[in-house]
Design a protein around this motif. Structure first.
Motif, PDB file in Angstrom:
ATOM      1  N   ARG A 135     -38.936  43.431 -46.913  1.00 38.43           N
ATOM      2  CA  ARG A 135     -39.603  43.010 -48.143  1.00 38.43           C
ATOM      3  C   ARG A 135     -41.110  43.051 -47.902  1.00 38.43           C
ATOM      4  NH1 ARG A 135     -42.231  39.782 -45.796  1.00 38.43           N
ATOM      5  NH2 ARG A 135     -42.989  39.077 -47.808  1.00 38.43           N
ATOM      6  N   GLY A 136     -41.865  42.797 -49.006  1.00 40.56           N
ATOM      7  CA  GLY A 136     -43.314  42.986 -48.920  1.00 40.56           C
ATOM      8  C   GLY A 136     -43.618  44.397 -49.396  1.00 40.56           C
ATOM      9  N   ALA A 137     -44.601  44.511 -50.302  1.00 40.76           N
ATOM     10  CA  ALA A 137     -44.812  45.781 -51.003  1.00 40.76           C
ATOM     11  C   ALA A 137     -44.987  46.995 -50.084  1.00 40.76           C
ATOM     12  CB  ALA A 137     -45.990  45.631 -51.971  1.00 40.76           C
ATOM     13  N   PRO A 138     -45.900  46.959 -49.104  1.00 43.86           N
ATOM     14  CA  PRO A 138     -46.066  48.170 -48.280  1.00 43.86           C
ATOM     15  C   PRO A 138     -44.819  48.505 -47.462  1.00 43.86           C
ATOM     16  CG  PRO A 138     -48.011  46.780 -48.140  1.00 43.86           C
ATOM     17  CD  PRO A 138     -46.941  45.959 -48.807  1.00 43.86           C
ATOM     18  N   ARG A 177     -35.735  47.589 -56.445  1.00 43.68           N
ATOM     19  CA  ARG A 177     -36.530  46.440 -56.927  1.00 43.68           C
ATOM     20  C   ARG A 177     -37.578  46.987 -57.890  1.00 43.68           C
ATOM     21  NH1 ARG A 177     -38.699  42.209 -52.610  1.00 43.68           N
ATOM     22  NH2 ARG A 177     -38.642  40.824 -54.404  1.00 43.68           N
ATOM     23  N   CYS A 200     -46.611  33.070 -49.702  1.00 46.18           N
ATOM     24  CA  CYS A 200     -45.582  34.076 -49.400  1.00 46.18           C
ATOM     25  C   CYS A 200     -45.828  34.648 -48.004  1.00 46.18           C
ATOM     26  CB  CYS A 200     -45.543  35.165 -50.472  1.00 46.18           C
ATOM     27  SG  CYS A 200     -44.047  36.200 -50.378  1.00 46.18           S
ATOM     28  N   ASN A 201     -45.397  35.880 -47.776  1.00 51.19           N
ATOM     29  CA  ASN A 201     -45.715  36.550 -46.509  1.00 51.19           C
ATOM     30  C   ASN A 201     -46.319  37.901 -46.801  1.00 51.19           C
ATOM     31  OD1 ASN A 201     -44.682  38.778 -44.361  1.00 51.19           O
ATOM     32  ND2 ASN A 201     -45.411  36.933 -43.362  1.00 51.19           N
ATOM     33  N   ALA A 202     -47.570  38.053 -46.461  1.00 51.43           N
ATOM     34  CA  ALA A 202     -48.252  39.335 -46.581  1.00 51.43           C
ATOM     35  C   ALA A 202     -48.794  39.688 -45.205  1.00 51.43           C
ATOM     36  CB  ALA A 202     -49.358  39.248 -47.624  1.00 51.43           C
ATOM     37  N   ALA A 220     -44.541  42.304 -43.711  1.00 49.73           N
ATOM     38  CA  ALA A 220     -44.520  42.854 -45.067  1.00 49.73           C
ATOM     39  C   ALA A 220     -45.047  44.289 -45.086  1.00 49.73           C
ATOM     40  CB  ALA A 220     -45.374  41.985 -45.988  1.00 49.73           C
ATOM     41  N   THR A 224     -51.340  42.668 -44.789  1.00 47.46           N
ATOM     42  CA  THR A 224     -52.455  42.767 -45.735  1.00 47.46           C
ATOM     43  C   THR A 224     -53.240  41.457 -45.678  1.00 47.46           C
ATOM     44  OG1 THR A 224     -51.059  42.080 -47.603  1.00 47.46           O
ATOM     45  CG2 THR A 224     -51.286  44.447 -47.202  1.00 47.46           C
ATOM     46  N   GLN A 230     -40.394  32.569 -48.062  1.00 47.60           N
ATOM     47  CA  GLN A 230     -41.025  33.580 -47.194  1.00 47.60           C
ATOM     48  C   GLN A 230     -42.174  32.966 -46.388  1.00 47.60           C
ATOM     49  OE1 GLN A 230     -40.149  34.095 -50.364  1.00 47.60           O
ATOM     50  NE2 GLN A 230     -39.606  36.212 -50.779  1.00 47.60           N
ATOM     51  N   SER A 251     -50.427  41.431 -52.574  1.00 43.00           N
ATOM     52  CA  SER A 251     -50.057  41.774 -53.952  1.00 43.00           C
ATOM     53  C   SER A 251     -48.925  42.794 -53.957  1.00 43.00           C
ATOM     54  CB  SER A 251     -51.260  42.355 -54.695  1.00 43.00           C
ATOM     55  OG  SER A 251     -50.854  42.830 -55.972  1.00 43.00           O
ATOM     56  N   ASP A 252     -48.163  42.751 -55.032  1.00 41.85           N
ATOM     57  CA  ASP A 252     -47.096  43.737 -55.245  1.00 41.85           C
ATOM     58  C   ASP A 252     -47.511  44.825 -56.215  1.00 41.85           C
ATOM     59  OD1 ASP A 252     -45.675  41.069 -54.463  1.00 41.85           O
ATOM     60  OD2 ASP A 252     -44.390  42.758 -53.901  1.00 41.85           O
ATOM     61  N   ASN A 271     -48.328  38.981 -57.812  1.00 42.29           N
ATOM     62  CA  ASN A 271     -47.878  38.627 -56.458  1.00 42.29           C
ATOM     63  C   ASN A 271     -46.763  37.590 -56.593  1.00 42.29           C
ATOM     64  OD1 ASN A 271     -48.087  38.896 -53.588  1.00 42.29           O
ATOM     65  ND2 ASN A 271     -49.050  36.896 -53.512  1.00 42.29           N
ATOM     66  N   LYS A 272     -46.234  37.174 -55.471  1.00 43.00           N
ATOM     67  CA  LYS A 272     -45.111  36.235 -55.427  1.00 43.00           C
ATOM     68  C   LYS A 272     -45.330  35.034 -56.338  1.00 43.00           C
ATOM     69  CE  LYS A 272     -41.998  36.564 -53.676  1.00 43.00           C
ATOM     70  NZ  LYS A 272     -40.793  37.092 -54.408  1.00 43.00           N
ATOM     71  N   PHE A 327     -42.189  36.932 -59.516  1.00 38.96           N
ATOM     72  CA  PHE A 327     -43.621  37.207 -59.363  1.00 38.96           C
ATOM     73  C   PHE A 327     -44.390  36.611 -60.542  1.00 38.96           C
ATOM     74  CE2 PHE A 327     -41.221  40.506 -57.213  1.00 38.96           C
ATOM     75  CZ  PHE A 327     -41.824  40.522 -55.968  1.00 38.96           C
TER      76      PHE A 327
HETATM   77  O1  MRU Z   1     -40.172  39.166 -52.707  1.00 37.73           O
HETATM   78  P1  MRU Z   1     -41.031  39.626 -51.565  1.00 37.73           P
HETATM   79  O2  MRU Z   1     -40.832  38.830 -50.318  1.00 37.73           O
HETATM   80  O3  MRU Z   1     -40.919  41.120 -51.345  1.00 37.73           O
HETATM   81  O4  MRU Z   1     -42.513  39.347 -52.062  1.00 37.73           O
HETATM   82  C1  MRU Z   1     -43.571  39.695 -51.226  1.00 37.73           C
HETATM   83  C2  MRU Z   1     -44.889  39.320 -51.767  1.00 37.73           C
HETATM   84  O5  MRU Z   1     -45.015  38.798 -52.845  1.00 37.73           O
HETATM   85  C3  MRU Z   1     -46.080  39.685 -50.940  1.00 37.73           C
HETATM   86  O6  MRU Z   1     -47.096  38.752 -51.107  1.00 37.73           O
HETATM   87  C4  MRU Z   1     -46.577  41.069 -51.401  1.00 37.73           C
HETATM   88  O7  MRU Z   1     -45.551  42.013 -51.365  1.00 37.73           O
HETATM   89  C5  MRU Z   1     -47.694  41.541 -50.581  1.00 37.73           C
HETATM   90  S1  MRU Z   1     -47.102  42.082 -49.036  1.00 37.73           S
HETATM   91  C6  MRU Z   1     -48.240  42.733 -48.058  1.00 37.73           C
END
Ligand code: MRU
Length: 362
Positions: free
Chosen positions: A49-52, A92, A162-164, A168, A174, A201, A241-242, A252-253, A319
């Motif tokens: 999980r986490g956008a990148p 997702r 959350c976890n960035a 992630a 990030t 997270q 951010s997503d 974001n989360k 989000f």
């Molecule tokens: O649902 P998740 O755990 O995928 O959500 C993750 C977040 O919201 C992170 O803050 C976001 O993806 C940035 S990750 C570098």
């Protein structure tokens, strides 16, 4: 050394090894992902999980779908790449890095086909592209970390939601990357990690990751963020951010918006750290960002224990959107965008080589 979230294992055929994040922090184990349905499941379950990291996983997911098809007729193979991308895209809806990575993979196959490549050429081109996405993410994380670390002073206390972090992304994270670079520079920092209801997270992943990296972290529940700011204990907020709209609105989360409101009320700088691959140039407002809704059970019986009455109604957006006016700056790999506006966002996108033709710019 940061935790390695995922990697391609072997050559061709190969598979993806990734940390099974749903088991953190009790178990730090890896799983093997060998098929496209397994990758869709891993993304949906938040094993990754986490956008990148979702973007990199999707790129590798394409390889899982086509790596045995080098003998296929080129046109049929490109059509199959499209189908595999469509399947992965359904995992997702919110993190735009998923679609960004899939679009890169699709475009690479089409370009190589148009250039006369046969099936073997298209498959090896896709391997190059997926590995480039992986390595590009690592480089981008470090660059954002270096830019963001300039905003961190020795002795600062930061707050994140959350976890960035490394978990992630494919690199050092990030929002947490500036913290890691600040630590490398010899600065002492403290971090408040929001627990991040309902899937925790922050508690499960950020607290684990920062402790693993030797950064002083204090866990708080989401509702305590405003309190610690009121107590004057927070120097700056860093979140990931997503998806970011072209006007600088940040998705974001869930809970990030509340943190931004509290930060504004207490004059605490609020920074977003995200690569340009998280900016969706096609959307001119955060209102247009699709917000994932998660299963009610994640709230009523999270982690296997029922905590709400049977039959209660539940609403669970995963989000939220923080409007650009609440954001002190967005840190990207091309620099800090202070008090983001559409014109500043477009300028950063152009500097990052993003093609804005076909978009009605500011
Ligand atoms: O649902 P998740 O755990 O995928 O959500 C993750 C977040 O919201 C992170 O803050 C976001 O993806 C940035 S990750 C570098």
């Amino acid at each position: 050394m940061h935790i390695e979230t995922l990697r391609w294992e072997g050559d061709r055929p190969g598979h993806v090894q990734m940390v099974e994040q749903t088991l953190l922090p009790l178990e730090h184990v890896e799983i093997a992902v060998r098929t496209v349905p397994e990758m869709v499941d891993a993304i949906y379950r938040l094993a990754v999980r986490g956008a990148p990291a979702i973007g990199v996983s999707a790129a590798y997911g394409v390889l899982l779908g086509i790596q045995e098809d080098a003998g296929m007729e080129a046109g049929a193979l490109v059509a199959k790449v499209g189908e595999v991308c469509d399947t992965l895209a359904a995992a997702r809806p919110t993190a735009v890095n998923l679609f960004w990575a899939l679009n890169r993979m699709r475009a690479k196959a089409e370009k190589d086909h148009a250039g006369g490549a046969n099936g073997e050429g298209i498959v090896s081109g896709l391997f190059e592209e997926a590995h480039a996405i992986f390595h590009g993410d690592r480089d981008t994380c470090r660059r954002m970390g270096e830019i963001g670390a300039e905003l961190i002073h020795d002795g600062d206390t930061l707050l994140t939601h959350c976890n960035a972090g490394a978990l992630a992304t494919a690199g050092m994270g990030t929002a947490l990357a500036p913290m890691y670079v600040a630590k490398e520079q010899g600065k002492t920092i403290h971090v408040f990690a929001d627990e991040t209801r309902p899937l925790l997270q922050g508690a499960r992943i950020t607290a684990f990751e920062l402790m693993h990296a030797g950064i002083d972290v204090t866990l708080i529940t989401d509702g305590m963020a405003a309190r610690v700011m009121f107590e004057g204990k927070v120097d700056a907020v860093f979140v990931g951010s997503d998806r970011i709209a072209r006007n600088g609105d940040v998705c974001n989360k869930i809970g990030t918006y509340s943190v931004a409101l509290a930060a504004q009320a207490h004059d605490v700088p609020f920074y977003v750290v995200a690569p340009l691959s998280t900016v969706d140039p096609s959307l001119d407002s955060g209102d247009l960002i699709p917000i994932e809704e998660r299963a009610p059970e994640e709230i009523t019986e999270g982690f296997g224990k029922r905590t709400a009455p049977e039959g209660v109604k539940v609403y669970s957006p995963a989000f939220d959107i923080t409007p650009a006016r609440l954001i002190t700056g967005i840190i990207t790999e091309v620099g800090l965008i202070e008090q983001p506006t559409m014109a500043k966002m477009e300028d950063a996108l152009r500097r990052g080589g993003v093609d804005l033709s076909g978009i009605e710019t500011a």
